[in-house]
Design an enzyme around this catalytic site. Sequence first.
Site, PDB file in Angstrom:
ATOM      1  N   LYS A  17      43.163  41.615  35.671  1.00  0.00           N
ATOM      2  CA  LYS A  17      42.686  42.685  36.538  1.00  0.00           C
ATOM      3  C   LYS A  17      41.175  42.562  36.622  1.00  0.00           C
ATOM      4  CE  LYS A  17      44.097  47.406  37.164  1.00  0.00           C
ATOM      5  NZ  LYS A  17      45.143  47.155  38.150  1.00  0.00           N
TER       6      LYS A  17
ATOM      7  N   GLU B  77      52.659  44.344  50.606  1.00  0.00           N
ATOM      8  CA  GLU B  77      52.422  44.838  49.250  1.00  0.00           C
ATOM      9  C   GLU B  77      53.704  44.723  48.403  1.00  0.00           C
ATOM     10  OE1 GLU B  77      50.145  45.375  47.326  1.00  0.00           O
ATOM     11  OE2 GLU B  77      50.729  46.885  45.852  1.00  0.00           O
TER      12      GLU B  77
ATOM     13  N   TRP C  64      40.184  35.389  29.647  1.00  0.00           N
ATOM     14  CA  TRP C  64      40.876  34.834  30.817  1.00  0.00           C
ATOM     15  C   TRP C  64      40.184  33.506  31.059  1.00  0.00           C
ATOM     16  CZ3 TRP C  64      39.728  33.473  35.969  1.00  0.00           C
ATOM     17  CH2 TRP C  64      40.835  33.352  36.817  1.00  0.00           C
TER      18      TRP C  64
ATOM     19  N   CYS D  20      38.183  38.639  31.313  1.00  0.00           N
ATOM     20  CA  CYS D  20      37.693  38.721  29.941  1.00  0.00           C
ATOM     21  C   CYS D  20      37.289  40.163  29.631  1.00  0.00           C
ATOM     22  CB  CYS D  20      36.511  37.814  29.669  1.00  0.00           C
ATOM     23  SG  CYS D  20      36.862  36.086  29.914  1.00  0.00           S
TER      24      CYS D  20
ATOM     25  N   LYS E  39      53.822  42.625  44.933  1.00  0.00           N
ATOM     26  CA  LYS E  39      54.234  43.216  43.650  1.00  0.00           C
ATOM     27  C   LYS E  39      55.329  42.367  43.022  1.00  0.00           C
ATOM     28  CE  LYS E  39      51.613  45.218  42.868  1.00  0.00           C
ATOM     29  NZ  LYS E  39      50.466  45.689  43.573  1.00  0.00           N
TER      30      LYS E  39
ATOM     31  N   ARG F 216      42.335  42.537  31.289  1.00  0.00           N
ATOM     32  CA  ARG F 216      41.271  41.684  31.844  1.00  0.00           C
ATOM     33  C   ARG F 216      41.462  40.206  31.503  1.00  0.00           C
ATOM     34  NH1 ARG F 216      36.953  44.753  33.485  1.00  0.00           N
ATOM     35  NH2 ARG F 216      35.644  42.911  33.461  1.00  0.00           N
TER      36      ARG F 216
ATOM     37  N   GLU G 207      54.015  38.826  41.795  1.00  0.00           N
ATOM     38  CA  GLU G 207      53.071  38.765  40.677  1.00  0.00           C
ATOM     39  C   GLU G 207      53.688  39.160  39.338  1.00  0.00           C
ATOM     40  OE1 GLU G 207      49.468  41.056  41.091  1.00  0.00           O
ATOM     41  OE2 GLU G 207      50.538  42.728  41.979  1.00  0.00           O
TER      42      GLU G 207
ATOM     43  N   HIS H 240      59.470  34.170  64.693  1.00  0.00           N
ATOM     44  CA  HIS H 240      58.495  33.109  64.990  1.00  0.00           C
ATOM     45  C   HIS H 240      58.344  32.131  63.835  1.00  0.00           C
ATOM     46  CE1 HIS H 240      57.479  35.107  68.694  1.00  0.00           C
ATOM     47  NE2 HIS H 240      57.349  36.243  68.015  1.00  0.00           N
TER      48      HIS H 240
ATOM     49  N   ASN I 107      31.536  37.161  28.990  1.00  0.00           N
ATOM     50  CA  ASN I 107      32.429  37.309  30.141  1.00  0.00           C
ATOM     51  C   ASN I 107      31.657  36.857  31.365  1.00  0.00           C
ATOM     52  OD1 ASN I 107      34.085  38.228  32.223  1.00  0.00           O
ATOM     53  ND2 ASN I 107      33.410  40.349  32.025  1.00  0.00           N
ATOM     54  N   GLY I 108      32.212  35.884  32.096  1.00  0.00           N
ATOM     55  CA  GLY I 108      31.515  35.401  33.294  1.00  0.00           C
ATOM     56  C   GLY I 108      31.532  33.886  33.327  1.00  0.00           C
TER      57      GLY I 108
HETATM   58  C1  F6R Z   1      47.535  43.208  42.625  1.00  0.00           C
HETATM   59  C2  F6R Z   1      46.178  43.522  42.227  1.00  0.00           C
HETATM   60  C3  F6R Z   1      45.078  42.713  42.792  1.00  0.00           C
HETATM   61  C4  F6R Z   1      43.856  43.609  43.079  1.00  0.00           C
HETATM   62  C5  F6R Z   1      42.661  42.762  43.558  1.00  0.00           C
HETATM   63  C6  F6R Z   1      41.460  43.616  43.910  1.00  0.00           C
HETATM   64  O1  F6R Z   1      48.469  44.069  42.052  1.00  0.00           O
HETATM   65  O2  F6R Z   1      45.951  44.402  41.435  1.00  0.00           O
HETATM   66  O3  F6R Z   1      45.489  42.041  43.934  1.00  0.00           O
HETATM   67  O4  F6R Z   1      44.204  44.547  44.038  1.00  0.00           O
HETATM   68  O5  F6R Z   1      42.305  41.845  42.565  1.00  0.00           O
HETATM   69  O6  F6R Z   1      41.039  44.380  42.828  1.00  0.00           O
HETATM   70  P1  F6R Z   1      40.087  45.641  43.012  1.00  0.00           P
HETATM   71  O7  F6R Z   1      40.854  46.688  43.725  1.00  0.00           O
HETATM   72  O8  F6R Z   1      39.724  46.038  41.613  1.00  0.00           O
HETATM   73  O9  F6R Z   1      38.897  45.179  43.805  1.00  0.00           O
END
Ligand code: F6R
Length: 612
Positions: A607, A485, A80, A2, A489, A27, A492, A508, A106-107
């Site tokens: 995010k 990673e 969100w 949010c 990527k 967000r 997601e 395995h 937000n929360g």
């Molecule tokens: C993936 C991504 C998330 C963040 C995770 C931690 O592309 O961005 O997996 O890495 O939510 O976020 P931070 O780094 O802000 O603690």
Amino acid sequence: MCGIVGYVGYRNAQDVLLGGLSRLEYRGYDSAGIAVKARSMGTSSTQITVSKKAGKLAVLAQELENSPLTGCIGIGHTRWATHGLPNDANAHPHATEDGRLVIIHNGIIENYLSLKEGLLARGHVFRSETDSEVLAHLIEETYRGNLELAVREALRQVRGAYGIVVTHADHNQIVAARTVSPLVMGIGEGEMFLGSDVPALLPYTRNMIFLHDGDMAVLSQDGYRITNLEGVEQTREVTLIDWDAEAAEKGGFDTFMLKEIYEQPTALTNTLMGRLHDETGEVVLDIALEPAGFERIHIVACGTAYYAALVGEYLIEQLARVPVEVDVASEYRYREPLVDDKTLVIVVSQSGETIDTLEALREAKKSGAKTLGVINAKGSSMTREVDDVLYIHAGPEIGVASTKAYTAMVSAMLLLALWLGRARGTLNAKMGAELLHGVRELPRLVEESLQPERVAHIKKVAEKYKDSRDYLFLGRGVNAPTALEGALKLKEISYIHAEGYASGEMKHGPIALIDSNLPVVVVATESRLLEKTVSAIQEVKARSGKVIALVTDGDSMASRHADDVISVPRAHEMVSPIVNVVALQLLAYFTATALERDVDKPRNLAKSVTVE
Ligand code: F6R
């Protein structure tokens, strides 16, 4: 989770709120809404108008184009969803029945059900299924002419996490409060701003105050006042933000993610700047940490930051010979890890607000650990709670899928490993000099990885395999996390199922997945274990799998057996994860765009995850 914006001043509030929300949409983008009112004169009150819509901010913007709201006081929210479907009714802002008091939140209000039962029994009518709406009704009940007092009294009944902003028909002020969920206040001349994060406010001011947990703020055109929940005045430092407004705009790129991929050479330069001492060959870190003052290191993080931590584990153990354990924060905080004052706990986070990481940090502190944050966002909650911060200086990252923050985090871990290795006497001068040279080369190598012909080739490979149902990513040693990673990527932003594995693990279990439809990306750049990686490639080929090999320029070993080859510039093995991952970011990006996905706002994600 949010995004929140608040404004009180002289401008058209709708424009400020929509602009701010567009920079906070990372967000959450389940719905968006704003509430606006005109300044009232004397004791008269002015009506608050609310406009809110399910879907992305563009849907609301369209609605407002047809029916604009006017006034210079307002609050805005991008959601969100946690409680209740992402529909119009559950969108914020939420108003009381008479529409005179409006809130955004937000929360999560943990005790909302019991609060709601009480409010319903006392005759309140709810229009949404959200936990947030209880806040509007609670404040209405405690309101006796003073909005600040009413908010304070209502919040005493609330348990949970909140960043909340309230506006009222009778007042030319907005009242905000936070616990857990972040809130930043922007100071202008004759105007004041609020946001969940710095980028929302950057076009208007760079003078910001990061509100602390338990802070309440009253903002009006004349200024602000900060108190705690007991009403005691609080003094908070004004931080001058050195990011410029353009840093939070797309700058000619189609998406924030692509822009941020291309910003990596600059971000890396900023991470390294002033930290590599040319004359002595030393790494200089502006931290007070005593490098020999602990016996073990725990690194805690989530998602992409967790993968950066895994690279950090490898580097620190190799170069500084200290035992390192890495854990995802949501596990770490509940597994009662063995932590004492001889443990250094490092939290890695782009936002500095991820609640799992923040709570893990708090647990570690209770056990007496020394703490260090490897963090991007200045002024964020974690930066205030750790003993020391190593900023990664990546600049604002808006794309939901992390790119430049990852490479900057890994570079910061590399600097830390070098610094510890030097200080603890475990890194010999020759190796140190070689590595330092490798680190210095990083911005140039990443720049080279982004040359147009390389990018165009990766795009072609991505398009060739875009209809695959699954993908497997393999890597080894310091590049095992690169595979993880790369898979994250891809999944997601393209929604293709992808698994990342250490290549030695393939036999395995995951080998059972291999058939002629499965693309397998193998990180096979120069390393002391390259021959073993080539064996893994042959095992995939023997089962008709399709190999996309990521190799060093000029390679003749791995490429020979691959269906497709992506070449990357030659880098020292220890720094290669940073160079290699750029190609995987682009592979994910072009797969997602070929499938017409919204890469900056992938479904269900947000995010800065500030709920557990
Ligand atoms: C993936 C991504 C998330 C963040 C995770 C931690 O592309 O961005 O997996 O890495 O939510 O976020 P931070 O780094 O802000 O603690």
